[in-house]
Structures are given as structure tokens and as C-alpha cells.
Design an enzyme around this catalytic site. Sequence first.
Site, PDB file in Angstrom:
ATOM      1  N   ARG A   1       0.956  -1.176  -0.067  1.00  0.00           N
ATOM      2  CA  ARG A   1      -0.009   0.020   0.167  1.00  0.00           C
ATOM      3  C   ARG A   1       0.942   1.408   0.153  1.00  0.00           C
ATOM      4  O   ARG A   1       2.100   1.238   0.266  1.00  0.00           O
ATOM      5  CB  ARG A   1      -0.874   0.063   1.283  1.00  0.00           C
ATOM      6  CG  ARG A   1      -1.747  -1.303   1.211  1.00  0.00           C
ATOM      7  CD  ARG A   1      -2.851  -1.391   2.436  1.00  0.00           C
ATOM      8  NE  ARG A   1      -3.858  -0.639   1.940  1.00  0.00           N
ATOM      9  CZ  ARG A   1      -4.940  -0.292   2.549  1.00  0.00           C
ATOM     10  NH1 ARG A   1      -5.112  -1.013   3.824  1.00  0.00           N
ATOM     11  NH2 ARG A   1      -5.843   0.262   2.240  1.00  0.00           N
TER      12      ARG A   1
ATOM     13  N   LYS B   1       2.908  -7.786  12.261  1.00  0.00           N
ATOM     14  CA  LYS B   1       2.026  -8.020  10.870  1.00  0.00           C
ATOM     15  C   LYS B   1       2.181  -9.426  10.146  1.00  0.00           C
ATOM     16  O   LYS B   1       3.447  -9.593  10.005  1.00  0.00           O
ATOM     17  CB  LYS B   1       2.472  -6.855   9.762  1.00  0.00           C
ATOM     18  CG  LYS B   1       1.751  -6.959   8.453  1.00  0.00           C
ATOM     19  CD  LYS B   1       1.694  -5.725   7.849  1.00  0.00           C
ATOM     20  CE  LYS B   1       1.071  -5.699   6.455  1.00  0.00           C
ATOM     21  NZ  LYS B   1       1.061  -4.375   5.836  1.00  0.00           N
TER      22      LYS B   1
ATOM     23  N   ARG C   1      -1.730   4.145  14.285  1.00  0.00           N
ATOM     24  CA  ARG C   1      -0.458   3.682  15.243  1.00  0.00           C
ATOM     25  C   ARG C   1      -1.029   3.301  16.584  1.00  0.00           C
ATOM     26  O   ARG C   1      -1.693   4.294  17.128  1.00  0.00           O
ATOM     27  CB  ARG C   1       0.530   4.606  15.671  1.00  0.00           C
ATOM     28  CG  ARG C   1       1.061   5.255  13.988  1.00  0.00           C
ATOM     29  CD  ARG C   1       1.998   4.154  13.645  1.00  0.00           C
ATOM     30  NE  ARG C   1       2.668   4.773  12.046  1.00  0.00           N
ATOM     31  CZ  ARG C   1       2.057   4.480  11.020  1.00  0.00           C
ATOM     32  NH1 ARG C   1       0.732   3.914  10.906  1.00  0.00           N
ATOM     33  NH2 ARG C   1       2.458   5.000   9.774  1.00  0.00           N
TER      34      ARG C   1
HETATM   35  C1  BTN Z   1       0.157  -4.048   2.292  1.00  0.00           C
HETATM   36  O1  BTN Z   1       1.032  -3.064   1.944  1.00  0.00           O
HETATM   37  O2  BTN Z   1       0.001  -4.570   3.487  1.00  0.00           O
HETATM   38  C2  BTN Z   1      -0.615  -4.585   1.349  1.00  0.00           C
HETATM   39  C3  BTN Z   1       0.442  -5.857   0.793  1.00  0.00           C
HETATM   40  C4  BTN Z   1      -0.491  -6.390  -0.332  1.00  0.00           C
HETATM   41  C5  BTN Z   1       0.580  -7.428  -0.909  1.00  0.00           C
HETATM   42  C6  BTN Z   1      -0.164  -8.500  -1.975  1.00  0.00           C
HETATM   43  S1  BTN Z   1       0.922  -9.890  -2.576  1.00  0.00           S
HETATM   44  C7  BTN Z   1      -0.172 -10.322  -3.907  1.00  0.00           C
HETATM   45  C8  BTN Z   1      -0.808  -8.934  -4.195  1.00  0.00           C
HETATM   46  N1  BTN Z   1       0.032  -8.438  -5.405  1.00  0.00           N
HETATM   47  C9  BTN Z   1       0.752  -7.310  -5.061  1.00  0.00           C
HETATM   48  O3  BTN Z   1       1.695  -6.875  -5.962  1.00  0.00           O
HETATM   49  N2  BTN Z   1       0.662  -7.117  -3.867  1.00  0.00           N
HETATM   50  C10 BTN Z   1      -0.561  -7.841  -3.329  1.00  0.00           C
END
Ligand code: BTN
Length: 338
Positions: A119, A184, A321
Site C-alpha cells: 500500500r 504484521k 498507530r
Molecule cells: C500491504 O502493504 O500491506 C499490502 C500488501 C499486499 C501484497 C499483495 S501480494 C499479492 C498482491 N500482489 C501485489 O503486488 N500486492 C498484493
Amino acid sequence: MTPQLLDILRQLSHEDFRSGEEVARRLRISRASVHNAVHEAESLGLRVQAVRGRGYRLALPVTWLDVEAFAPPFSGCGVVAQRADTLDSTNAHLMLQAQSGAAHKSLVAAEWQGKGRGRRGRIWLAGLGGGLMFSLLWRFNRPASELSGLSLVVGLGLAQVLRDLGLQRASVKWPNDILVDGAKLAGVLIELAGDMLGPSVAVIGVGVNVLGAESLRGALEQPVTDLSEHLPGSALDRNVLLREMVLRLNDSLERFDRDGFSPFRQDWEAFHAHQNQPVHLLTGLGERISGNAVGVDDGGALLLATESGVQRFHSGEVSLRSAAGCAVAPALHDEGAP
Ligand code: BTN
């Protein structure tokens, strides 16, 4: 990733050593290719133990993705599954496919992402064989402006699956991270395409740390964990996880498309890691707003009890947070819009 890397690694197991010679013979390749593959695997974050006279063994109990193992139950609910060895990003792949008319409920899972997206423009890291990474394309009857609770619905569904598998301490951090004891475990990235007013398309990307969080810790600022730190080896099969998560998301998303977020609100609050706890919200302008996280509204906005009363925040506006000891700091895996 060299094309035969996964074929070579599939010849190895966590339980027993197998000699390079035997792997080479089975695949009709040279021993040098096996040797090189082991080095490449290490560079992609998969540890392989090499013992002179015995051969190679995977340091962790990896299960490789297998469509035959995860996809059969999807035929009953219309999910069309694909497995890829390597993609830049499963989200990027489906976003592109969405533009050329990919079907509702298209699913892609990849063993490796060269440019995994997190994100807020961050990257998503996962060692080879250690992460479950998939994206699901969903065509909603609602416009994108009515999808504000979607990311909470997805996070809740994932946490429910994890609790059903025995991880009772799985909880959700607003809007949609999955935490265990403040660390996480999984993240969700939702990307939207199409009209804000008409029917909309969402690509829902999920990344779960299954094995090897240890090796991610050096690269991340925030506490991170993986499933192997909480569940027995028998519960770490990524095919089972994928199947269960997709089946749950299918049910939840059908309900969300029909009824919106309000039917999920109570369950979400029961899974909320910071329910009735002090938190800080950080705005994009660097402002810090403190209060107690008292829940979410029917659209999934966070309700924060502050000195000036209960305020409502939408994801994307702020990041959260914990204010109670266990800080959830921004890092490569972070929260954001939508
Ligand atoms: C985050 O930042 O918490 C979200 C992460 C999401 C990762 C997943 S892995 C599968 C899908 N493809 C990506 O490029 N990102 C999401």
C-alpha cells in the site's frame, strides 16, 4: 528467475536430503544447473541446506502452489484460478487483464513477485516459498464510491480463516492489516478500475507471511511475523490456505456486494486489534490525532473518541498507530487507501 528453478526446487523436501546428482538425473540436466539453482534460490530468500555427501534439503517446510490442490472447490462458486511461477505483481497482472475484459472472479496466485506492490506505493517483500500471494478480480454491482468498507471485509475474512485454522490471536488493524500480537502477518492491497458511478472492478491482492519472517525482519521497520511462528507445520500448506481464503472471500464479497459493510461491522469490531484502545492517527500533513478507537461506522470509517468528541476517519486519509506500548510503525508493509 531461471525457467527451471522451480522444477529443481520441487525435487527437494524439508524432510530428506537428496543429492544434486539424483536431482540432475531425474530432470535430465547437469549437476551444475542444480548447484546454480540452489544459489539462485538462496538469493530469492529460500534457504537450502547443503551437506557434503548427503545433498540438499529445504531449510523450511515449503509447499509449492499447485492448482490441482487448491482450485477444485472453486468450480462450484465460479472462481477461475491460475497459478504463475513468476509475475511482477499479481495485482498488476489482473489490473491489466481487467482492462481487456477478464472475467469476474479471476484469480491468480504466484510463487514469486518481482515487483510486489504494497500500500501507499510501497513494495511487498516475500521470500521464495515463504509467502502466499494472490489477487482476485471482482466485478461489483456497486459503484467504486460505495466500496469504502471493502478492505475491512477482506481483512476480516482472512482473519476469520486464520482463527478457524487455530490462530486465535489473529486480529485486524484498521483498515485491513492482519496482526498477531501487534506484528504484521498479512496485508491487503485493493486497486480499483472503472467508473466511480457505474459498476466497478476491484483487484484484491493478498500477501500472507507463511514462513521465513525472520529473514524479513532486517528489511522492515515494523514488527512482522509469519504463520510458522504460531501454527504447527501441518497448518502451513499454502494450497490449503489459498483455498480457504478464497472460499471465504467469495462468500464475504457476495454478501458485501448485496448488503454493504453494515452486516460485517459487529464481527469486524470483535476482531479489531485496537478496539477501545488508545491510538494515534497520522494525517498526510504530519498531524497527529490521539484518541480511543471505539469502532467503525456502517461504511467502515474509523470512529475515534477524542477530547472534542467522536470523529470519523476514512482510510487513505490517515494511518493508525497503537498508542499502547506495541507500536505499529510505518514500513514496507503499511496501510493506506482505499
Ligand atoms: C500491504 O502493504 O500491506 C499490502 C500488501 C499486499 C501484497 C499483495 S501480494 C499479492 C498482491 N500482489 C501485489 O503486488 N500486492 C498484493
